[in-house]
Motif scaffolding. Structure first.
Motif, PDB file in Angstrom:
ATOM      1  N   UNK A   1       7.791  -1.518   4.165  1.00 24.24           N
ATOM      2  CA  UNK A   1       7.127  -0.232   4.407  1.00 24.24           C
ATOM      3  C   UNK A   1       8.138   0.800   4.899  1.00 24.24           C
ATOM      4  N   UNK A   2       9.006   0.385   5.816  1.00 30.42           N
ATOM      5  CA  UNK A   2      10.028   1.307   6.331  1.00 30.42           C
ATOM      6  C   UNK A   2      10.900   1.821   5.197  1.00 30.42           C
ATOM      7  N   UNK A   3      11.317   0.916   4.301  1.00 26.24           N
ATOM      8  CA  UNK A   3      12.160   1.331   3.176  1.00 26.24           C
ATOM      9  C   UNK A   3      11.414   2.299   2.261  1.00 26.24           C
TER      10      UNK A   3
ATOM     11  N   UNK B   1       6.437   0.215 -10.617  1.00 28.33           N
ATOM     12  CA  UNK B   1       6.611   0.881  -9.332  1.00 28.33           C
ATOM     13  C   UNK B   1       6.488  -0.161  -8.223  1.00 28.33           C
ATOM     14  N   UNK B   2       7.101   0.080  -7.076  1.00 30.71           N
ATOM     15  CA  UNK B   2       6.902  -0.844  -5.958  1.00 30.71           C
ATOM     16  C   UNK B   2       5.431  -0.882  -5.575  1.00 30.71           C
ATOM     17  N   UNK B   3       4.934  -2.065  -5.195  1.00 34.69           N
ATOM     18  CA  UNK B   3       3.499  -2.187  -4.937  1.00 34.69           C
ATOM     19  C   UNK B   3       3.044  -1.321  -3.773  1.00 34.69           C
ATOM     20  N   UNK B   4       3.968  -0.969  -2.873  1.00 38.07           N
ATOM     21  CA  UNK B   4       3.590  -0.115  -1.751  1.00 38.07           C
ATOM     22  C   UNK B   4       3.307   1.321  -2.197  1.00 38.07           C
TER      23      UNK B   4
ATOM     24  N   UNK C   1      -1.094   4.614   3.290  1.00 34.98           N
ATOM     25  CA  UNK C   1      -0.276   5.681   3.890  1.00 34.98           C
ATOM     26  C   UNK C   1       0.863   6.083   2.974  1.00 34.98           C
ATOM     27  N   UNK C   2       1.536   5.090   2.378  1.00 39.98           N
ATOM     28  CA  UNK C   2       2.636   5.400   1.449  1.00 39.98           C
ATOM     29  C   UNK C   2       2.144   6.218   0.261  1.00 39.98           C
ATOM     30  N   UNK C   3       0.998   5.816  -0.299  1.00 39.32           N
ATOM     31  CA  UNK C   3       0.439   6.541  -1.443  1.00 39.32           C
ATOM     32  C   UNK C   3       0.061   7.969  -1.057  1.00 39.32           C
ATOM     33  N   UNK C   4      -0.501   8.137   0.132  1.00 35.60           N
ATOM     34  CA  UNK C   4      -0.883   9.471   0.585  1.00 35.60           C
ATOM     35  C   UNK C   4       0.338  10.375   0.763  1.00 35.60           C
ATOM     36  N   UNK C   5       1.401   9.823   1.335  1.00 33.37           N
ATOM     37  CA  UNK C   5       2.607  10.621   1.539  1.00 33.37           C
ATOM     38  C   UNK C   5       3.248  11.013   0.204  1.00 33.37           C
TER      39      UNK C   5
END
Length: 339
Positions: free
Chosen positions: A100-102, A213-216, A55-59
């Protein structure tokens, strides 16, 4: 007969999510849409950390490719969802959801800044900082403060405030070189007209690896970011040769629409700094006028305002300068929330 305690708990949760959505959405999302966001988040299925990483990558991909008003809604929905999931989690899973929130908050702050919703961006900056701190992830704590500072450069905060935020990030980083903060520091110093110091910070940024980069969001740091900082700093100091070289490097890496427009505005800025007021104003106006309204973000128009601020006062009545002034003071209408 309904379970009354459960109903009360759900009502309380819905109100809390609605308050969070209203606090973070600012004026960009209407009340009815916010209620739908909260209701959807209440019924969302829990996701594991791998699903949240996707989801993070998609956003992030959407942020770089689509108009910000299109990206805003899905991102806010996921932020409400992960906040609710984190509140109900425990142990390592809870820490992961804080991460994830961050990460999502960093992206949402960028979207809000593109939409010129500065108050909401500042509020989500506090949310991002608190979530990163709660996660215990030092690199993420530093990155959040760097990112909040970077968004602040686009008419959101005084550059001196941005420098203070970067000092906090560097203090957290300790003996490690926070190269990412050096790039943002160079831009802030440039806005303050402290060009010699900006060049020193830029050299630190260039000479050190910016870190992973952050892993998320593994594609958060891209090679064009170092060259973009160079384009900004060299243009503001009037170093045409090096500004041109940096701009060419950015454009060769197929950047997103915002980097493309902004390095072109850096060229106009360099022209104005060197004394070519009318030519530079005309260049900047052409860049802005060529953008569809949906893509003419605050992060682009603010660079246009930087060009305008560098025009000598006694030249501001010239026709190309007036044309530029009209473009940077016009805010395209935003579409309503889709959800």
């Amino acid at each position: 007969m309904k379970d009354k305690p459960s109903d009360d708990w759900d009502d309380m949760e819905r109100r809390r999510l609605l308050q969070l959505a209203a606090l973070g959405a600012g004026g960009t999302v209407g009340a009815e849409a916010l209620r739908r966001f909260a209701d959807l988040a209440m019924t969302a299925e829990p996701r594991d950390i791998n699903e949240w990483q996707v989801a993070c990558a998609d956003h992030l991909y959407a942020l770089r490719k689509r108009p910000p008003a299109q990206v805003r809604d899905d991102l806010l929905y996921d932020l409400l969802t992960v906040r609710r999931q984190a509140d109900q989690a425990h142990g390592r899973h809870k820490a992961d959801l804080h991460r994830v929130t961050a990460a999502l908050s960093i992206l949402y702050i960028n979207i809000l800044t593109r939409l010129a919703d500065h108050g909401a961006a500042v509020r989500w900056g506090r949310t991002a900082t608190a979530a990163a701190d709660a996660s215990g992830d030092l690199s993420l704590r530093v990155l959040v403060r760097e990112s909040v500072g970077g968004s602040g450069l686009y008419g959101q905060r005084h550059p001196a405030t941005v420098l203070a935020l970067l000092d906090q990030a560097d203090h957290l980083a300790g003996s490690a070189v926070a190269a990412g903060t050096s790039g943002t520091r160079a831009k802030a110093l440039s806005l303050l007209g402290r060009h010699d110091e900006a060049l020193i910070a830029l050299n630190t940024y260039v000479d050190h690896d910016t870190g992973p980069s952050p892993d998320l969001i593994p594609t958060y740091r891209l090679p064009d970011q170092v060259h973009f900082a160079g384009s900004w700093v060299y243009a503001a100091s009037g170093d045409e040769r090096r500004a041109d070289e940096s701009r060419a490097q950015v454009l060769s890496l197929t950047p997103d629409y915002q980097y493309t427009a902004n390095v072109q505005l850096h060229e106009a800025l360099c022209t104005v700094v060197q004394g070519g007021t009318e030519k530079g104003a005309r260049q900047a106006a052409e860049v802005l006028a060529a953008l569809p309204n949906a893509y003419r973000t605050n992060m682009i128009t603010e660079v246009g305002r930087t060009v305008l601020r560098n025009v000598p006062i006694d030249h501001r009545d010239r026709s190309p300068v007036k044309d530029l002034a009209a473009l940077v003071t016009t805010t395209p209408a935003l579409p309503p929330a889709a959800i």
